[in-house]
Design a protein around this motif. Structure first.
Motif, PDB file in Angstrom:
ATOM      1  N   SER A  46       0.826  -1.214   0.000  1.00 59.48           N
ATOM      2  CA  SER A  46       0.000   0.000   0.000  1.00 59.48           C
ATOM      3  C   SER A  46       0.862   1.266   0.000  1.00 59.48           C
ATOM      4  CB  SER A  46      -0.973   0.002   1.180  1.00 59.48           C
ATOM      5  OG  SER A  46      -0.261   0.077   2.363  1.00 59.48           O
ATOM      6  N   LEU A  47       2.183   1.098  -0.034  1.00 61.16           N
ATOM      7  CA  LEU A  47       3.057   2.282  -0.008  1.00 61.16           C
ATOM      8  C   LEU A  47       3.675   2.531  -1.378  1.00 61.16           C
ATOM      9  CD1 LEU A  47       4.628   1.458   3.426  1.00 61.16           C
ATOM     10  CD2 LEU A  47       3.310   3.510   2.917  1.00 61.16           C
ATOM     11  N   ALA A  48       3.949   3.810  -1.652  1.00 59.25           N
ATOM     12  CA  ALA A  48       4.572   4.177  -2.932  1.00 59.25           C
ATOM     13  C   ALA A  48       5.981   3.580  -2.997  1.00 59.25           C
ATOM     14  CB  ALA A  48       4.648   5.690  -3.041  1.00 59.25           C
ATOM     15  N   LYS A  49       6.388   3.251  -4.207  1.00 57.74           N
ATOM     16  CA  LYS A  49       7.703   2.614  -4.404  1.00 57.74           C
ATOM     17  C   LYS A  49       8.855   3.494  -3.909  1.00 57.74           C
ATOM     18  CE  LYS A  49       6.768  -1.377  -6.286  1.00 57.74           C
ATOM     19  NZ  LYS A  49       6.912  -2.567  -5.438  1.00 57.74           N
ATOM     20  N   ASP A  50       8.629   4.822  -3.888  1.00 62.09           N
ATOM     21  CA  ASP A  50       9.717   5.698  -3.428  1.00 62.09           C
ATOM     22  C   ASP A  50       9.539   6.130  -1.964  1.00 62.09           C
ATOM     23  OD1 ASP A  50       7.535   7.316  -3.722  1.00 62.09           O
ATOM     24  OD2 ASP A  50       8.548   8.863  -4.902  1.00 62.09           O
ATOM     25  N   SER A  51       8.581   5.484  -1.267  1.00 63.56           N
ATOM     26  CA  SER A  51       8.369   5.851   0.131  1.00 63.56           C
ATOM     27  C   SER A  51       9.515   5.339   1.002  1.00 63.56           C
ATOM     28  CB  SER A  51       7.049   5.240   0.636  1.00 63.56           C
ATOM     29  OG  SER A  51       7.001   5.341   2.051  1.00 63.56           O
ATOM     30  N   PRO A  52       9.998   6.157   1.929  1.00 61.87           N
ATOM     31  CA  PRO A  52      11.043   5.682   2.857  1.00 61.87           C
ATOM     32  C   PRO A  52      10.515   4.581   3.790  1.00 61.87           C
ATOM     33  CG  PRO A  52      10.328   7.917   3.412  1.00 61.87           C
ATOM     34  CD  PRO A  52       9.659   7.571   2.123  1.00 61.87           C
ATOM     35  N   LEU A  53       9.189   4.408   3.820  1.00 63.13           N
ATOM     36  CA  LEU A  53       8.589   3.379   4.692  1.00 63.13           C
ATOM     37  C   LEU A  53       8.336   2.075   3.935  1.00 63.13           C
ATOM     38  CD1 LEU A  53       5.918   5.671   6.398  1.00 63.13           C
ATOM     39  CD2 LEU A  53       8.091   4.907   7.385  1.00 63.13           C
ATOM     40  N   LEU A  54       8.689   2.039   2.646  1.00 61.96           N
ATOM     41  CA  LEU A  54       8.312   0.900   1.799  1.00 61.96           C
ATOM     42  C   LEU A  54       8.788  -0.446   2.361  1.00 61.96           C
ATOM     43  CD1 LEU A  54       7.103  -0.065  -0.927  1.00 61.96           C
ATOM     44  CD2 LEU A  54       9.398   0.210  -1.912  1.00 61.96           C
ATOM     45  N   LYS A  55      10.039  -0.497   2.764  1.00 61.54           N
ATOM     46  CA  LYS A  55      10.596  -1.786   3.203  1.00 61.54           C
ATOM     47  C   LYS A  55      10.160  -2.096   4.633  1.00 61.54           C
ATOM     48  CE  LYS A  55      14.555  -2.396   0.160  1.00 61.54           C
ATOM     49  NZ  LYS A  55      13.639  -2.635  -0.953  1.00 61.54           N
ATOM     50  N   HIS A  56       9.627  -3.289   4.805  1.00 62.38           N
ATOM     51  CA  HIS A  56       9.138  -3.739   6.106  1.00 62.38           C
ATOM     52  C   HIS A  56       9.862  -5.004   6.543  1.00 62.38           C
ATOM     53  CE1 HIS A  56       5.979  -0.813   5.914  1.00 62.38           C
ATOM     54  NE2 HIS A  56       5.292  -1.336   6.911  1.00 62.38           N
ATOM     55  N   HIS A  57      10.070  -5.130   7.849  1.00 64.40           N
ATOM     56  CA  HIS A  57      10.556  -6.383   8.429  1.00 64.40           C
ATOM     57  C   HIS A  57       9.342  -7.231   8.794  1.00 64.40           C
ATOM     58  CE1 HIS A  57      14.711  -5.262   8.705  1.00 64.40           C
ATOM     59  NE2 HIS A  57      14.519  -4.304   9.582  1.00 64.40           N
ATOM     60  N   LEU A  58       9.454  -8.520   8.491  1.00 64.92           N
ATOM     61  CA  LEU A  58       8.393  -9.473   8.850  1.00 64.92           C
ATOM     62  C   LEU A  58       8.921 -10.425   9.925  1.00 64.92           C
ATOM     63  CD1 LEU A  58       5.642 -10.919   8.293  1.00 64.92           C
ATOM     64  CD2 LEU A  58       6.861 -12.294   6.580  1.00 64.92           C
ATOM     65  N   TYR A  59       8.134 -10.578  10.955  1.00 68.19           N
ATOM     66  CA  TYR A  59       8.424 -11.546  12.029  1.00 68.19           C
ATOM     67  C   TYR A  59       7.253 -12.510  12.150  1.00 68.19           C
ATOM     68  CZ  TYR A  59      12.508  -9.047  13.851  1.00 68.19           C
ATOM     69  OH  TYR A  59      13.761  -8.494  14.008  1.00 68.19           O
ATOM     70  N   GLY A  60       7.511 -13.712  12.657  1.00 71.70           N
ATOM     71  CA  GLY A  60       6.434 -14.681  12.866  1.00 71.70           C
ATOM     72  C   GLY A  60       6.708 -15.534  14.096  1.00 71.70           C
ATOM     73  N   LEU A  61       5.633 -16.005  14.688  1.00 67.92           N
ATOM     74  CA  LEU A  61       5.748 -16.929  15.827  1.00 67.92           C
ATOM     75  C   LEU A  61       4.781 -18.074  15.579  1.00 67.92           C
ATOM     76  CD1 LEU A  61       7.012 -17.396  18.674  1.00 67.92           C
ATOM     77  CD2 LEU A  61       5.019 -16.224  19.626  1.00 67.92           C
ATOM     78  N   THR A  62       5.304 -19.293  15.574  1.00 65.68           N
ATOM     79  CA  THR A  62       4.425 -20.450  15.396  1.00 65.68           C
ATOM     80  C   THR A  62       3.885 -20.880  16.754  1.00 65.68           C
ATOM     81  OG1 THR A  62       6.204 -22.036  15.662  1.00 65.68           O
ATOM     82  CG2 THR A  62       5.746 -21.287  13.395  1.00 65.68           C
ATOM     83  N   LYS A  63       2.759 -21.567  16.697  1.00 66.12           N
ATOM     84  CA  LYS A  63       2.192 -22.087  17.944  1.00 66.12           C
ATOM     85  C   LYS A  63       3.174 -23.070  18.588  1.00 66.12           C
ATOM     86  CE  LYS A  63      -1.882 -24.268  19.902  1.00 66.12           C
ATOM     87  NZ  LYS A  63      -3.233 -24.775  19.660  1.00 66.12           N
ATOM     88  N   ALA A  64       3.849 -23.872  17.746  1.00 66.59           N
ATOM     89  CA  ALA A  64       4.794 -24.870  18.280  1.00 66.59           C
ATOM     90  C   ALA A  64       5.907 -24.172  19.062  1.00 66.59           C
ATOM     91  CB  ALA A  64       5.363 -25.706  17.134  1.00 66.59           C
ATOM     92  N   LYS A  65       6.461 -23.094  18.501  1.00 66.89           N
ATOM     93  CA  LYS A  65       7.530 -22.395  19.224  1.00 66.89           C
ATOM     94  C   LYS A  65       6.969 -21.743  20.488  1.00 66.89           C
ATOM     95  CE  LYS A  65      11.066 -18.901  19.266  1.00 66.89           C
ATOM     96  NZ  LYS A  65      11.831 -17.865  18.584  1.00 66.89           N
ATOM     97  N   TRP A  66       5.789 -21.133  20.364  1.00 65.16           N
ATOM     98  CA  TRP A  66       5.164 -20.471  21.515  1.00 65.16           C
ATOM     99  C   TRP A  66       4.962 -21.471  22.656  1.00 65.16           C
ATOM    100  CZ3 TRP A  66       0.100 -21.056  23.556  1.00 65.16           C
ATOM    101  CH2 TRP A  66      -0.267 -20.093  24.498  1.00 65.16           C
ATOM    102  N   LEU A  67       4.484 -22.683  22.304  1.00 66.62           N
ATOM    103  CA  LEU A  67       4.271 -23.712  23.339  1.00 66.62           C
ATOM    104  C   LEU A  67       5.603 -24.116  23.968  1.00 66.62           C
ATOM    105  CD1 LEU A  67       1.585 -25.980  21.631  1.00 66.62           C
ATOM    106  CD2 LEU A  67       1.308 -24.667  23.757  1.00 66.62           C
ATOM    107  N   SER A  68       6.660 -24.157  23.156  1.00 66.30           N
ATOM    108  CA  SER A  68       7.966 -24.592  23.676  1.00 66.30           C
ATOM    109  C   SER A  68       8.552 -23.558  24.632  1.00 66.30           C
ATOM    110  CB  SER A  68       8.940 -24.857  22.519  1.00 66.30           C
ATOM    111  OG  SER A  68       9.420 -23.615  22.015  1.00 66.30           O
ATOM    112  N   LEU A  69       8.064 -22.324  24.573  1.00 67.08           N
ATOM    113  CA  LEU A  69       8.592 -21.263  25.445  1.00 67.08           C
ATOM    114  C   LEU A  69       7.950 -21.286  26.828  1.00 67.08           C
ATOM    115  CD1 LEU A  69       8.388 -18.324  22.842  1.00 67.08           C
ATOM    116  CD2 LEU A  69      10.484 -19.417  23.659  1.00 67.08           C
ATOM    117  N   LYS A  70       6.871 -22.052  26.956  1.00 70.19           N
ATOM    118  CA  LYS A  70       6.085 -21.996  28.197  1.00 70.19           C
ATOM    119  C   LYS A  70       6.752 -22.757  29.319  1.00 70.19           C
ATOM    120  CE  LYS A  70       1.743 -20.624  27.438  1.00 70.19           C
ATOM    121  NZ  LYS A  70       1.996 -19.497  28.066  1.00 70.19           N
TER     122      LYS A  70
END
Ligand SMILES: CC(C)(COP(=O)(O)OP(=O)(O)OC[C@H]1O[C@@H](n2cnc3c(N)ncnc32)[C@H](O)[C@@H]1OP(=O)(O)O)[C@@H](O)C(=O)NCCC(=O)NCCS
Length: 182
Positions: A158-182
């Motif tokens: 949804s951002l313009a190609k020349d926007s300084p905000l264009l690049k985003h970092h993506l993070y994810g958490l799986t249920k399996a990892k979340w359960l292993s942290l408990k």
């Protein structure tokens, strides 16, 4: 409709009295530094209406966050199904936006931890993602505190190609990892 209780916070459905403090935080250029623009009152109210409607329809969403000690509305934290198609859609994201006076107290992480638990245990999700403009180190730090895994960069459609905000970092958490942290 779900309400979530944490040691210091209540995550709840939006109420009329939230709209004014929400408009104030959305007009704050520091809060909105990593978004294309701050929001005026109409846009802020529209967003609050949308959050309220989705919680009404689904029982969950971006909940209004209330500080228990004085019942102040401080922002939102919760889960959301992005409506725009992203490179990793379909997905459910965990997200947060707090008024500046409430940063630096661990409140976003405290709320998001319970939102993740709701997503995995009540909604039965296998993975929850989160993403932010690469400049937004504070938001990325919340993802790291939640033990989410870095999944790479993407360009927000949804951002313009020349926007300084264009690049985003993506993070994810799986249920399996979340359960292993408990
Ligand atoms: C992103 C945002 C929610 C992060 O807020 P935050 O206060 O930095 O994050 P937390 O609530 O997890 O608090 C962590 C900080 O509180 C500190 N802290 C103080 N008391 C604490 C406690 N009791 N428990 C945990 N942490 C505590 C931590 O040390 C940490 O400080 P640091 O950043 O100096 O290391 C906030 O910056 C924000 O609303 N930004 C604007 C909207 C936005 O960009 N949203 C994200 C879009 S993707």
């Amino acid at each position: 409709m779900t309400e979530i209780d944490t040691p210091r916070l209540l995550l709840r459905q939006w109420q009329d009295s939230d709209y004014q403090p929400f408009a104030r935080l959305n007009a704050d250029v520091d809060v909105m530094a990593h978004f294309p623009t701050a929001l005026d009152k109409d846009a802020s109210n529209q967003m609050a209406n949308k959050c309220r409607q989705l919680i009404n329809d689904n029982g969950w969403g971006f909940w209004a966050v209330e500080l228990k000690e004085n019942r102040a509305f401080i922002g939102f934290v919760g889960l959301h199904r992005p409506t725009i198609t992203l490179p990793f859609s379909p997905c459910v994201e965990v997200g947060w936006r707090l008024a500046k006076a409430y940063w630096g107290k661990g409140l976003a992480t405290e709320a998001a931890r319970e939102a993740l638990a709701f997503g995995f245990m009540t909604l039965g999700l296998d993975e929850i993602v989160s993403f932010t403009a690469t400049s937004n180190k504070q938001s990325e730090a919340v993802m790291k505190r939640l033990h989410m895994d870095y999944k790479g960069l993407f360009e927000h459609p949804s951002l313009a190609k020349d926007s300084p905000l264009l690049k985003h970092h993506l993070y994810g958490l799986t249920k399996a990892k979340w359960l292993s942290l408990k």
